[in-house]
Design an enzyme around this catalytic site. Structure first.
Site, PDB file in Angstrom:
ATOM      1  N   SER A   1     130.969 -50.213  84.746  1.00 11.06           N
ATOM      2  CA  SER A   1     131.817 -51.090  83.956  1.00 11.06           C
ATOM      3  C   SER A   1     133.140 -51.352  84.688  1.00 11.06           C
ATOM      4  O   SER A   1     133.141 -51.905  85.782  1.00 11.06           O
ATOM      5  CB  SER A   1     132.015 -50.486  82.567  1.00 11.06           C
TER       6      SER A   1
ATOM      7  N   ASP B   1     123.345 -56.643  77.753  1.00  5.46           N
ATOM      8  CA  ASP B   1     124.737 -56.350  78.124  1.00  5.46           C
ATOM      9  C   ASP B   1     125.452 -57.661  78.387  1.00  5.46           C
ATOM     10  O   ASP B   1     124.941 -58.505  79.130  1.00  5.46           O
ATOM     11  CB  ASP B   1     124.740 -55.476  79.382  1.00  5.46           C
TER      12      ASP B   1
ATOM     13  N   HIS C   1     124.812 -51.839  77.719  1.00  9.69           N
ATOM     14  CA  HIS C   1     125.928 -51.426  78.556  1.00  9.69           C
ATOM     15  C   HIS C   1     126.163 -49.914  78.409  1.00  9.69           C
ATOM     16  O   HIS C   1     126.133 -49.383  77.312  1.00  9.69           O
ATOM     17  CB  HIS C   1     127.187 -52.188  78.133  1.00  9.69           C
TER      18      HIS C   1
END
Length: 198
Positions: free
Chosen positions: A44, A138, A168
């Site tokens: 991320s 995601d 995610h």
């Protein structure tokens, strides 16, 4: 332990990540490490920092990296991709959160600069080989896949995998999601291969 926004906006986090990489390269002998076998990686926002550090290492001719591991990375400020429309609500990471994160992180800085949005770099040639993992459900899926394609188009060795049915953050959930364990093992294998061939 890099500094966090909104208290410390861009470029604090990327500068801290860069300082960490430089320290590891310069002090490798102190902890019996090989300065020629260094990889960066994160998921991320950490994937963003890893991509940014890899670009900076290329531009500044070192430290040399043998791999960048990018797990569902934030690599572009465009929140209007199809994956945002399809997965922007109800799948753990939400579009509204990403809007807040970008506003907090950039605080008036140009979000299109490559140190924020590495997908917008005009020259990816020569950046470290990459493992890019994305998740089907995601919001960041498409930009991660686009970054893998851009790296490949620039002649960078890339292994890209989109995990079906995953959300995610799934690699951090190996005890809950079978895909999380598979993703974790995928990263381990890629690191083993990169470190073993340097």
């Amino acid at each position: 332990d890099y500094r966090l926004a909104p208290e410390h906006p861009h470029p604090a986090a990327s500068d801290d990540a860069w300082a960490g990489l430089q320290w590891v390269a310069e002090h490798a002998a102190e902890f019996n490490a090989d300065p020629h076998r260094i990889a960066v990686g994160g998921d991320s926002a950490g994937g963003n920092l890893s991509a940014v550090v890899a670009l900076r290492a290329k531009d500044q001719r070192g430290p040399a990296l043998c791999l960048q591991v990018l797990l569902y990375p934030v690599v572009d400020c465009d929140l209007n991709r199809a994956s945002y429309a399809e997965n922007g609500t109800g799948y753990f990471l939400e579009k509204s959160s990403m809007e807040y994160f970008f506003a907090s992180y950039t605080k008036g800085a140009d979000p299109t600069q490559p140190s924020v949005s590495p997908l917008r770099s005009e020259n990816l040639d020569g950046v470290a080989p990459a493992l890019v993992i994305t998740a089907e459900f995601d919001p960041l899926r498409d930009e991660g896949n686009d970054y893998a394609a851009a790296l490949r188009d620039a002649g960078v060795a890339v292994e890209a995998m989109q995990y079906p049915g995953m959300i995610h953050g799934f690699v951090g959930m190996p005890g809950v999601l079978r895909g999380g364990r598979q993703g974790f093992d995928h990263v381990v294998q890629a690191l083993h291969a990169a470190f073993g061939t340097v």
